[in-house]
Design an enzyme around this catalytic site. Sequence first.
Site, PDB file in Angstrom:
ATOM      1  N   PHE A 121      49.069  41.353  31.134  1.00  0.00           N
ATOM      2  CA  PHE A 121      47.748  41.481  30.531  1.00  0.00           C
ATOM      3  C   PHE A 121      47.071  40.134  30.683  1.00  0.00           C
ATOM      4  CE2 PHE A 121      45.523  43.674  26.851  1.00  0.00           C
ATOM      5  CZ  PHE A 121      45.576  44.928  27.407  1.00  0.00           C
ATOM      6  N   GLN A 165      33.096  39.092  21.095  1.00  0.00           N
ATOM      7  CA  GLN A 165      33.635  39.469  22.401  1.00  0.00           C
ATOM      8  C   GLN A 165      33.075  40.813  22.854  1.00  0.00           C
ATOM      9  OE1 GLN A 165      38.026  40.467  23.081  1.00  0.00           O
ATOM     10  NE2 GLN A 165      37.697  38.709  24.415  1.00  0.00           N
ATOM     11  N   HIS A 204      33.687  43.796  25.679  1.00  0.00           N
ATOM     12  CA  HIS A 204      34.773  44.304  26.521  1.00  0.00           C
ATOM     13  C   HIS A 204      34.182  44.820  27.823  1.00  0.00           C
ATOM     14  CE1 HIS A 204      38.306  46.460  27.877  1.00  0.00           C
ATOM     15  NE2 HIS A 204      38.999  45.888  26.920  1.00  0.00           N
ATOM     16  N   LEU A 242      36.133  52.706  24.413  1.00  0.00           N
ATOM     17  CA  LEU A 242      36.936  51.689  25.095  1.00  0.00           C
ATOM     18  C   LEU A 242      37.844  52.284  26.170  1.00  0.00           C
ATOM     19  CD1 LEU A 242      38.134  48.752  25.177  1.00  0.00           C
ATOM     20  CD2 LEU A 242      39.787  49.528  23.488  1.00  0.00           C
ATOM     21  N   GLU A 301      41.985  47.396  28.824  1.00  0.00           N
ATOM     22  CA  GLU A 301      42.228  46.360  29.834  1.00  0.00           C
ATOM     23  C   GLU A 301      43.488  46.698  30.638  1.00  0.00           C
ATOM     24  OE1 GLU A 301      41.625  42.377  28.494  1.00  0.00           O
ATOM     25  OE2 GLU A 301      43.235  41.565  29.713  1.00  0.00           O
ATOM     26  N   ARG A 315      37.706  38.079  29.700  1.00  0.00           N
ATOM     27  CA  ARG A 315      36.820  39.196  29.382  1.00  0.00           C
ATOM     28  C   ARG A 315      35.358  38.785  29.447  1.00  0.00           C
ATOM     29  NH1 ARG A 315      40.001  42.345  24.426  1.00  0.00           N
ATOM     30  NH2 ARG A 315      41.527  43.312  25.798  1.00  0.00           N
ATOM     31  N   HIS A 367      32.914  44.375  21.167  1.00  0.00           N
ATOM     32  CA  HIS A 367      34.297  44.807  20.996  1.00  0.00           C
ATOM     33  C   HIS A 367      34.997  44.124  19.826  1.00  0.00           C
ATOM     34  CE1 HIS A 367      38.167  46.352  22.096  1.00  0.00           C
ATOM     35  NE2 HIS A 367      38.667  45.181  22.416  1.00  0.00           N
ATOM     36  N   ARG A 412      38.745  35.934  22.906  1.00  0.00           N
ATOM     37  CA  ARG A 412      40.105  36.347  22.593  1.00  0.00           C
ATOM     38  C   ARG A 412      40.846  36.818  23.839  1.00  0.00           C
ATOM     39  NH1 ARG A 412      42.438  41.155  21.516  1.00  0.00           N
ATOM     40  NH2 ARG A 412      40.516  42.343  21.239  1.00  0.00           N
TER      41      ARG A 412
END
Lengths: 557, 322
Positions: A113, A226, A228, A238, A241, A272, A336, A371
């Site tokens: 990730f 943030q 996304h 959503l 990721e 991001r 997000h 983040r």
Amino acid sequence: MLRHDLLVVGAGGAGLRAALAAARSGVDVAILSKVHPLRSHTGAAEGGINAAFSEQDSWENHAYDTVRESDWLADQDAVEVLTREGPDAVYELDHMGAIFSRGPDGRFLLRPFGPEGIPRTVFAGDTTGHVVLQTLYQQVLKDRLRVYEEWLVLDLILEDGFCAGVLAYEIPTGTVHAVAARAVILATGGAGRLYASTTNAFICTGDGMAIALRNGIPLKDMEMVQFHPTTLPGSGILITEGARAEGGYLLNARGERFMGRYAPRMMEQAGRDVVCRAEQTEVDEGRGVNGCVLLDLRHLGEAKIMSRLAHTRELCVTFAGVDPVHEPVPVRPGAHYFMGGIHTDLVGRTTIPGLYAVGECACVSVHGANRLGGNSLLELLVFGRRVGENAAEFARNQKGVEISEARVRDAERELARIVSRSDGERWAALRDILGNTMSREMGIFRTGEGMRQCLAVIKELQERYKRVRLDDRGRVYNYDLVSAIELGFMLDVAEAVVVSGLARQESRGAHYRRDYPKRDDDNWLRHTVVHRDPLGNLHLDYLPVRITRWLPAARVY
Amino acid sequence: MLVTLRVRRFNPETDLEPRFQEYTVDVPEHFTVLDALITIRERIDGTLAFRYSCRMAICGACGMRINGLAGLACKTALRSALNDGTVTLEPMGNMPVAKDLVVNMEPFWHHLRTVRPYIEPHPARIGPQNEYRISPELVDELSEVVRCIMCGACFSDCTVDEIDINFLGPAALARAGWLVRDPRDSRAADRLRELSKPHGIWDCTRCFFCVQVCPKDVKPMEQILRLRRLAVEAGITDNNGARHTQAFVDSVKETGWLDEFTLVPKSWGWNPVALLPELPTAVRMLVRKRAPSPVHPRQPGVDEVRNLFEKTERKRSVKDDA
């Protein structure tokens, strides 16, 4: 009057983890939530939980990635706690009964990730948050903790400078209650609903942040919101990721993997904020598809999609009418996650003794300006436990304070005033203006001029809010009133976001200003702290960033 | 597109009984049922009450009956739910209505708590330092149950709960079906014994409604049938349900067809005290010539039936070994 040693407000992952830790250290704990715990937004988290599990990895690696992704705004001592305690926090959840995806050896399967591509993210298919929430709630049932379900927190009760409990509105009956507690933990989640397009549930309205602000308790780094990169158009739902971590491509209208121009090394796995700005630039320069770019998963094949991204496929088919096995999915950035929140120290203490905060509503700060994906579920496990134990310890040594019933009567009168108002505007109309203005001016690209306009709109909406009219005059399940109260919270949080953003004259992480496009460590390597005075005016202060090991460097993708 | 939502409404503060109210709204083609409901409460009638939160089929808040069947409003495309431009929305069943489409889900949560829906490791066993080893195959199998979001749709439309609200119901039993198979849990045998009691796994009539309405494809009924198998394999057969199943098997295996005459006494374990209340029914059946014949000859070709049984059993044991 209802009375507990410790009251946890909010029943998402952070609240439940904190409540369990506190209960297991022997104090009387109750949980209060405006929805049933299982409806909390933690359940919508998809991708996974980061921790340095493998032998090729280390907590230092994870910490460094977290700090770099934060654009060096995270406090490194807090990040150290997060990453050092990470693996144990996840093992603990496994022992509680969480079902995470396994490899052939029966051990956790790890997903790469984020930018460095190190396999560090434990996951449960693409419904990791769901598994975390169900597991924690099962433990709450096991421990038979008292849950005030469908109670909306209205305000804190502060007595002699201490937090003595909360005022809450019981939605099923329309009754106002005072709940006395020797310590209170706010775990009320984020405020994505400030924006018109968001991945967040309808309940994410920043209640705890607003209540803290109204009581003069400082919020930190509120400008850091943030976005996304992959959300469905229209609904904002959503797409994890994990879709890119598993190898998905982002394409523009010409079929190009455009990330090569913005992040030649990391491509789709760049930060991001970087990916969001790239997508928006493609769209703004005419290479989008109806305001979107395309997420292409076809080359992963049906088998992999079904084993790793089954929920994602279901979401695409149900909510976008597109099957990612056969077609690319249109996606665009959406609000997000709030990196900022109620200012706390490493054990969740706020500036008020007896008041703690944890999870998305808090800012310890481990996320800084951007983040790292997979760190929010980790944060609620690690800090949920720490804050729960610490608040329990405080509660044990604290005498109870009497709460005057007058507070309840005042709150009832205030609600009655809203309910009985006979002319005025609907809350939904004001919320639409707020959401559209925030999306336009406080989104991925910001300018001083735009933020000033946004602030003016919010000020005007706050005035108009005083004349909001309801359709529902009843007491039982008056969701019309609940939504109106939530809008009041949202407007106050929005003001803090814009005031904080307007002052920060640089670009860092999610806060990108066209008029100040460079990061400015000389002047702005510091936390924004905003608090409200009794007259309702916001004031800004700044705190240094705690840097222990990793000196600021450029983020290069 | 112009649509009509026919909503069953009830406000306990003002109404003596429920009533239907129709709302006609102009909404985009791609709207879900939930989108349309939100449009109504925000633009037309703020008194309309219903729960919702995530709008992405993961929080389970917006369970309701859509054209008579339980489902999630957020997961249902409006276009697919229209009959002549109208969709009918009602609160879920088997739970008391609190207001409009909001039900009091306490009966549902009560059953969930009853099955002790949490891992109970053996107190003397020390777990591993890190994660438990679990095979990926088992994780895949369990994930079918783990994905249940506790929306209550299956419980709403369960035909057994409709006549016996004490039936543990599809969701709670499915969740128990996970825990029984979870290697970290130490109470599998106890759980199977508890679940085999009245109002448990043997009370399901296999009507398929829970499978049909589940928005997450948990297939609760299949989980219940699996629990039955596991209970029998664990030797927990001292109950009417297990005996009833065995009576079917024995009769067909022995004679090639179903011996209805002995089915009831066999299911009741030939217990005269338990059978006594059934006597009047038996007499009435005799009088009306509805009683099955006590004479139950073997059918020709019963050997072939027995062969089939043996083949199936062999197949299953091979599968179990693998």
